[in-house]
Write a protein that holds these residues in place. Structure first.
Motif, PDB file in Angstrom:
ATOM      1  N   LEU A 226       0.823  -1.210   0.000  1.00 28.16           N
ATOM      2  CA  LEU A 226       0.000   0.000   0.000  1.00 28.16           C
ATOM      3  C   LEU A 226       0.860   1.264   0.000  1.00 28.16           C
ATOM      4  O   LEU A 226       0.430   2.322  -0.480  1.00 28.16           O
ATOM      5  CB  LEU A 226      -0.914  -0.017   1.235  1.00 28.16           C
ATOM      6  CG  LEU A 226      -2.138   0.884   1.267  1.00 28.16           C
ATOM      7  CD1 LEU A 226      -3.031   0.654   0.057  1.00 28.16           C
ATOM      8  CD2 LEU A 226      -2.923   0.646   2.552  1.00 28.16           C
ATOM      9  N   SER A 227       2.071   1.163   0.525  1.00 29.78           N
ATOM     10  CA  SER A 227       2.937   2.338   0.618  1.00 29.78           C
ATOM     11  C   SER A 227       3.580   2.682  -0.720  1.00 29.78           C
ATOM     12  O   SER A 227       4.085   3.787  -0.894  1.00 29.78           O
ATOM     13  CB  SER A 227       4.042   2.100   1.659  1.00 29.78           C
ATOM     14  OG  SER A 227       3.474   1.875   2.921  1.00 29.78           O
ATOM     15  N   ARG A 228       3.598   1.716  -1.653  1.00 29.40           N
ATOM     16  CA  ARG A 228       4.369   1.893  -2.882  1.00 29.40           C
ATOM     17  C   ARG A 228       3.984   3.136  -3.671  1.00 29.40           C
ATOM     18  O   ARG A 228       4.831   3.841  -4.182  1.00 29.40           O
ATOM     19  CB  ARG A 228       4.193   0.668  -3.789  1.00 29.40           C
ATOM     20  CG  ARG A 228       5.091  -0.482  -3.402  1.00 29.40           C
ATOM     21  CD  ARG A 228       4.854  -1.658  -4.332  1.00 29.40           C
ATOM     22  NE  ARG A 228       5.341  -2.889  -3.716  1.00 29.40           N
ATOM     23  CZ  ARG A 228       4.958  -4.092  -4.101  1.00 29.40           C
ATOM     24  NH1 ARG A 228       4.087  -4.230  -5.091  1.00 29.40           N
ATOM     25  NH2 ARG A 228       5.444  -5.165  -3.505  1.00 29.40           N
ATOM     26  N   ALA A 335     -12.461  -8.661  -2.816  1.00 35.84           N
ATOM     27  CA  ALA A 335     -11.138  -8.564  -3.431  1.00 35.84           C
ATOM     28  C   ALA A 335     -10.186  -9.623  -2.862  1.00 35.84           C
ATOM     29  O   ALA A 335      -9.405 -10.235  -3.600  1.00 35.84           O
ATOM     30  CB  ALA A 335     -10.565  -7.159  -3.218  1.00 35.84           C
ATOM     31  N   VAL A 336     -10.263  -9.856  -1.569  1.00 37.73           N
ATOM     32  CA  VAL A 336      -9.386 -10.867  -0.959  1.00 37.73           C
ATOM     33  C   VAL A 336      -9.683 -12.242  -1.552  1.00 37.73           C
ATOM     34  O   VAL A 336      -8.771 -12.982  -1.953  1.00 37.73           O
ATOM     35  CB  VAL A 336      -9.551 -10.880   0.581  1.00 37.73           C
ATOM     36  CG1 VAL A 336      -8.931 -12.134   1.189  1.00 37.73           C
ATOM     37  CG2 VAL A 336      -8.923  -9.625   1.194  1.00 37.73           C
ATOM     38  N   VAL A 337     -10.960 -12.592  -1.625  1.00 39.90           N
ATOM     39  CA  VAL A 337     -11.327 -13.907  -2.152  1.00 39.90           C
ATOM     40  C   VAL A 337     -10.890 -14.033  -3.612  1.00 39.90           C
ATOM     41  O   VAL A 337     -10.373 -15.074  -4.039  1.00 39.90           O
ATOM     42  CB  VAL A 337     -12.852 -14.143  -1.995  1.00 39.90           C
ATOM     43  CG1 VAL A 337     -13.298 -15.376  -2.773  1.00 39.90           C
ATOM     44  CG2 VAL A 337     -13.195 -14.286  -0.516  1.00 39.90           C
ATOM     45  N   ARG A 338     -11.069 -12.971  -4.376  1.00 38.72           N
ATOM     46  CA  ARG A 338     -10.682 -13.012  -5.787  1.00 38.72           C
ATOM     47  C   ARG A 338      -9.166 -13.223  -5.930  1.00 38.72           C
ATOM     48  O   ARG A 338      -8.715 -14.041  -6.725  1.00 38.72           O
ATOM     49  CB  ARG A 338     -11.119 -11.713  -6.478  1.00 38.72           C
ATOM     50  CG  ARG A 338     -10.865 -11.672  -7.961  1.00 38.72           C
ATOM     51  CD  ARG A 338     -11.787 -10.682  -8.678  1.00 38.72           C
ATOM     52  NE  ARG A 338     -12.267  -9.590  -7.842  1.00 38.72           N
ATOM     53  CZ  ARG A 338     -11.534  -8.499  -7.551  1.00 38.72           C
ATOM     54  NH1 ARG A 338     -10.329  -8.365  -8.031  1.00 38.72           N
ATOM     55  NH2 ARG A 338     -12.045  -7.556  -6.786  1.00 38.72           N
ATOM     56  N   HIS A 339      -8.394 -12.511  -5.140  1.00 37.99           N
ATOM     57  CA  HIS A 339      -6.938 -12.642  -5.253  1.00 37.99           C
ATOM     58  C   HIS A 339      -6.454 -14.010  -4.780  1.00 37.99           C
ATOM     59  O   HIS A 339      -5.581 -14.611  -5.403  1.00 37.99           O
ATOM     60  CB  HIS A 339      -6.246 -11.526  -4.463  1.00 37.99           C
ATOM     61  CG  HIS A 339      -6.164 -10.239  -5.218  1.00 37.99           C
ATOM     62  ND1 HIS A 339      -5.142  -9.938  -6.090  1.00 37.99           N
ATOM     63  CD2 HIS A 339      -7.003  -9.172  -5.244  1.00 37.99           C
ATOM     64  CE1 HIS A 339      -5.350  -8.740  -6.626  1.00 37.99           C
ATOM     65  NE2 HIS A 339      -6.470  -8.245  -6.118  1.00 37.99           N
ATOM     66  N   ASP A 391       0.221 -13.163   0.240  1.00 39.44           N
ATOM     67  CA  ASP A 391       0.272 -12.080  -0.750  1.00 39.44           C
ATOM     68  C   ASP A 391      -1.103 -11.822  -1.344  1.00 39.44           C
ATOM     69  O   ASP A 391      -1.492 -10.668  -1.567  1.00 39.44           O
ATOM     70  CB  ASP A 391       1.254 -12.435  -1.879  1.00 39.44           C
ATOM     71  CG  ASP A 391       2.668 -11.997  -1.551  1.00 39.44           C
ATOM     72  OD1 ASP A 391       2.821 -10.867  -1.031  1.00 39.44           O
ATOM     73  OD2 ASP A 391       3.599 -12.781  -1.796  1.00 39.44           O
ATOM     74  N   GLY A 392      -1.827 -12.901  -1.619  1.00 39.66           N
ATOM     75  CA  GLY A 392      -3.174 -12.752  -2.182  1.00 39.66           C
ATOM     76  C   GLY A 392      -4.098 -12.014  -1.221  1.00 39.66           C
ATOM     77  O   GLY A 392      -4.851 -11.125  -1.620  1.00 39.66           O
ATOM     78  N   ILE A 393      -4.023 -12.367   0.060  1.00 42.69           N
ATOM     79  CA  ILE A 393      -4.844 -11.675   1.071  1.00 42.69           C
ATOM     80  C   ILE A 393      -4.472 -10.193   1.106  1.00 42.69           C
ATOM     81  O   ILE A 393      -5.338  -9.303   1.061  1.00 42.69           O
ATOM     82  CB  ILE A 393      -4.649 -12.323   2.460  1.00 42.69           C
ATOM     83  CG1 ILE A 393      -5.175 -13.764   2.448  1.00 42.69           C
ATOM     84  CG2 ILE A 393      -5.344 -11.496   3.533  1.00 42.69           C
ATOM     85  CD1 ILE A 393      -4.751 -14.587   3.667  1.00 42.69           C
ATOM     86  N   VAL A 398      -5.323  -4.380  -0.200  1.00 42.67           N
ATOM     87  CA  VAL A 398      -4.752  -3.187  -0.834  1.00 42.67           C
ATOM     88  C   VAL A 398      -5.650  -2.704  -1.975  1.00 42.67           C
ATOM     89  O   VAL A 398      -5.955  -1.517  -2.090  1.00 42.67           O
ATOM     90  CB  VAL A 398      -3.326  -3.493  -1.337  1.00 42.67           C
ATOM     91  CG1 VAL A 398      -2.826  -2.388  -2.268  1.00 42.67           C
ATOM     92  CG2 VAL A 398      -2.383  -3.662  -0.150  1.00 42.67           C
ATOM     93  N   GLU A 399      -6.101  -3.633  -2.800  1.00 41.94           N
ATOM     94  CA  GLU A 399      -6.970  -3.253  -3.917  1.00 41.94           C
ATOM     95  C   GLU A 399      -8.243  -2.583  -3.404  1.00 41.94           C
ATOM     96  O   GLU A 399      -8.697  -1.566  -3.944  1.00 41.94           O
ATOM     97  CB  GLU A 399      -7.328  -4.494  -4.743  1.00 41.94           C
ATOM     98  CG  GLU A 399      -8.188  -4.176  -5.954  1.00 41.94           C
ATOM     99  CD  GLU A 399      -8.653  -5.450  -6.655  1.00 41.94           C
ATOM    100  OE1 GLU A 399      -7.787  -6.174  -7.182  1.00 41.94           O
ATOM    101  OE2 GLU A 399      -9.867  -5.710  -6.660  1.00 41.94           O
TER     102      GLU A 399
END
Ligand SMILES: [Zn+2]
Length: 415
Positions: A226-228, A335-339, A391-393, A398-399
């Protein structure tokens, strides 16, 4: 069961204005304001063991630790200029002693809202904790069990004033930031709250994986991702394996004027087959026994103790940011489930839910709590050992935060 009335337990709740028109308030069993009820019989001689405070010029939370349940009542005194006395909130605690160190050490603040917090023996049976305010303020008092603590939340104004100008870029950007913010003036403040920590392991999986370790790893990934872009000022309630009380996590966020609060947890169930992802927002009750048990476990209290919390979570706690929190929770969970599904097809969504989580009580921002699969489920525990699952979570959270920010919802933030 949200909105259910009548089951008022052992927690009293008062909210008053110190201004000329005293008072908007609720109190247990409808007893009159002039005689706030003693809410719980003291079962043993207890002790005020600590007083903690988090404060800025518009917000203060004071926590009074007694460990054991005590009888208490809250009241106010208006300023008395002829004696040089400011407006005061005081909490009388019956049948309790007080640690000498606290007795002789007032917490001095003087920040425009709070002057100091002090404590003394009012009489042989009563400890009085006095909060000296700099100006008249709205406040609320409630108690949380396990260990018992009395929480005082003070709003500097009825309306929360606009934020002061953000600090200059040179102060806002960490020296080693890989991707400094191009426009730090508009950075959105986000608090990531990895649950548990230190002596509190959280839930433990069949092969010994600990919730506190998984959620910290996820929290760090969220912060990093998120910081990127530089759009977000990302903070964490903990960045190491330490214990932080739930009320402190909320207080840190309010004090820091955070706009989004995301608490990260992993679910667990006696049913070892239970699995899937849920994101919660705060409510007084839960829609089923499992959710109530979950909230009790996350709160570190027995289910029966949760009855009282219905009483302290009123519309003021949940109403202001409730719609935004519901929207964010749904966006996060989807979004978490999708990733995660890109790596693990068939990942299950249990959807958006509501339950009485203490860490969300009194949060003044959009606030959600993610239960990222079940550590009690052997298959899901194994996935939680896979960095790509974490990472997916993190990518999903983040998304969702980015989507939420970009769609202007944050423009309506109270801060
Ligand atoms: Zn947890």
């Amino acid at each position: 069961m949200e909105g259910e009335a009548g089951e008022r337990g052992d927690v009293t709740f008062l909210r008053r204005h110190l201004g000329a028109t005293i008072a908007v308030f609720l109190c247990a069993a409808g007893l009159p304001l002039v005689a706030p009820p003693a809410v719980a019989a003291a079962t043993a001689v207890s002790q005020v063991s600590d007083i903690r405070a988090w404060t800025n010029e518009i917000y203060t939370r004071v926590a009074i630790d007694t460990r054991d349940e005590v009888s208490w009542q809250a009241n106010t005194l208006r300023a008395d200029p002829s004696h040089g006395l400011p407006p005061r909130i005081f909490i009388d605690i019956q049948g309790a002693g007080i640690r000498d160190e606290i007795l002789h050490k007032p917490i001095e603040v003087r920040n425009g809202l709070l002057r100091q917090v002090r404590a003394g023996r009012f009489d042989s049976d009563t400890v009085r904790v006095v909060i000296d305010l700099e100006r008249e303020s709205t406040y609320r008092v409630f108690a949380l069990p396990g260990p018992f603590r009395i929480i005082v939340d003070i709003d500097g104004e009825g309306e929360i004033p606009a934020l002061p100008a953000p600090p200059p870029a040179s102060l806002a950007i960490p020296p080693n930031a890989a991707h400094p913010a191009p426009v730090p003036m508009s950075r959105v403040r986000v608090m990531i709250d990895p649950g548990h920590g230190g002596k509190d392991s959280g839930a433990i999986g069949p092969t010994g994986l600990k919730e506190k370790d998984v959620v910290l790893a996820i929290g760090r990934k969220i912060r990093e991702k998120l910081s990127r872009s530089g759009e977000f000022d990302v903070r964490m309630t903990r960045d190491e394996d330490v214990f932080i009380p739930l009320e402190e996590r909320t207080a840190m966020s309010n004090k820091g004027r955070v706009e989004l609060f995301v608490s990260i947890h992993i679910n667990a169930s006696r049913n070892r087959k239970a699995g899937g992802y849920t994101t919660y927002v705060l409510s007084r009750g839960a829609s089923n026994r499992e959710d109530l048990e979950l909230a009790a476990r996350e709160n570190g209290v027995p289910v029966r103790k949760l009855q009282g919390v219905k009483f302290i979570i009123d519309d003021m706690f949940t109403g202001a940011r409730k719609n935004e929190s519901l929207r964010l929770a749904k966006t996060v969970n989807d979004a978490v489930v999708r990733h995660v599904s890109t790596r693990y097809p068939g990942t299950q969504s249990l959807g958006l839910k509501q339950a009485p989580f203490y860490v969300l009580v009194g949060a003044r921002m959009t606030a959600v709590l993610v239960e990222a699969s079940f550590i009690s489920n052997a298959r899901e525990e194994a996935r939680l050992r896979d960095p790509s699952c974490l990472d997916g979570i993190a990518d999903g959270v983040v998304e969702a935060i980015r989507y939420y920010g970009q769609n202007g919802i944050l423009a309506h933030s109270d801060f």
